[in-house]
Enzyme design. Structure first.
Site, PDB file in Angstrom:
ATOM      1  N   GLY A 152      45.559  13.656 -41.948  1.00 14.55           N
ATOM      2  CA  GLY A 152      44.250  14.625 -41.888  1.00 14.55           C
ATOM      3  C   GLY A 152      44.505  15.959 -42.388  1.00 14.55           C
ATOM      4  CB  CYS A 153      42.428  18.495 -43.920  1.00 13.55           C
ATOM      5  SG  CYS A 153      41.081  18.480 -42.566  1.00 13.55           S
TER       6      CYS A 153
END
Length: 344
Positions: A152-153
């Site tokens: 995920g970012c």
């Protein structure tokens, strides 16, 4: 030439994959799927790509046909959708899959608890931040692995911010405060992303229970076994892209800035996309690139170290990291197609 397919090519991450792969000398995009846009030319929808894919149109392709066409398939679909694609795409094929959703990032029980849905395909995948995980070594542990869980970012920016100190084994308590551009919320408008609500404003959300916290705890504890004293609060800012993460790291003893900087320089010395910078990192400096800039300072009065990381949420936080992982899996230089400076 590596033949690539992109499932969900109409969204922000899908568009970014198309943009970056257009400059990749070893990849040809042979399929870009979108049910709603089937039949439309890529350049007629993503105007910035006009002329780069003159013969490619969005298609609604059957999974059996897609896996025959491709050596690698990127899944840029919402959480919960990838688990419907992966079993069919892997069955009876040799293609590799890089999943940009959360479906295979966590252990099955943790995923079901955090995302509130039954996992339909509880298989193992390789979670891969290349600067932190040895992707190929991890893949060798799982027989015939062909599935990468792209991080995920928020966890990418957070993990890169503290990984050297975690590996050094000195974390006592970590508080992450992240500011994200609005593209992190996807291209479906919401109250948070609506321009009048966001402009000249900063909006915190899910202040103590953001689901990416589980991902941070899982991966940072791999570096410092048993450590899970992590808190995280995200904010949306009036910017289109980028994540600036401030990590407040508390340790058992005081460190000087010079001591901490040496730990970071040594840890990332062979990692081309991570730069330890003087002063405070800037989102503008990494915009559009796969770089992560890290700045740091030890508090001279307490046992606190402040680490700031800056990444582009759509590149290092999504499409760029996915391509970096693809490069590693196919034996290419990890910088191939990604050695692009940030916009000024």
């Amino acid at each position: 030439m590596i033949k690539a397919g992109i499932v969900g090519a109409s969204g922000y991450a899908g568009e970014e994959l198309l943009r970056l792969l257009a400059m990749h000398s070893h990849v040809k995009v042979v399929a870009a799927t979108s049910r709603n846009l089937a039949g439309k030319k890529i350049g007629s929808v993503h105007i910035n790509l006009d002329g780069f894919y003159p013969d490619l149109t969005f298609e609604n392709i059957d999974n059996n046909e897609l896996k025959k066409m491709c050596d690698v398939i990127f899944l840029a679909v919402p959480h919960g959708a990838s688990m419907d694609f992966v079993p069919e795409l892997l069955n009876g094929s040799t293609c590799k899959i890089i999943d940009l959703s959360a479906d295979y990032r966590l252990k099955t029980a943790e995923f079901e608890k955090i995302y509130g849905m039954k996992h339909k395909d509880p298989r193992e995948a390789v979670y891969a931040i290349p600067e932190v995980h040895d992707v190929l070594k991890e893949a060798e542990k799982i027989k015939n692995i062909r599935l990468i869980a792209n991080p995920g970012c928020f966890p990418t920016g957070a993990t890169l911010a503290v990984a050297p100190l975690a590996k050094f084994g000195v974390l006592e308590n970590v508080i992450f405060d992240s500011k994200s551009g609005v593209t992190g919320a996807g291209n479906t408008p919401s109250a948070t992303s609506h321009y009048p609500n966001l402009t000249e404003n900063i909006i915190p959300y899910k202040m103590t229970a953001h689901r990416h916290t589980a991902e941070m705890r899982q991966e940072i504890s791999r570096l410092q076994p048993g450590f899970d004293n992590i808190s995280f609060t995200p904010h949306v800012i009036p910017a289109s892209r980028g994540i600036l993460t401030t990590a407040h790291v508390f340790t058992a003893k005081k460190y000087t800035t010079e001591e901490v900087k040496k730990i970071y320089v040594d840890f990332y010395k062979d990692k081309p996309f991570v730069r330890i910078v003087d002063g405070v990192p800037s989102l503008l400096a990494i915009r559009g690139s796969n770089f992560c800039h890290i700045g740091l300072e030890a508090d001279s009065k307490t046992k606190r170290i402040v680490i700031v990381s800056a990444i582009d949420n759509l590149v290092k936080g999504a499409a760029g990291q996915a391509i970096q992982n693809m490069n590693i899996l196919f034996g290419l230089s990890e910088t191939e197609g990604l050695w692009i400076p940030g916009l000024p």
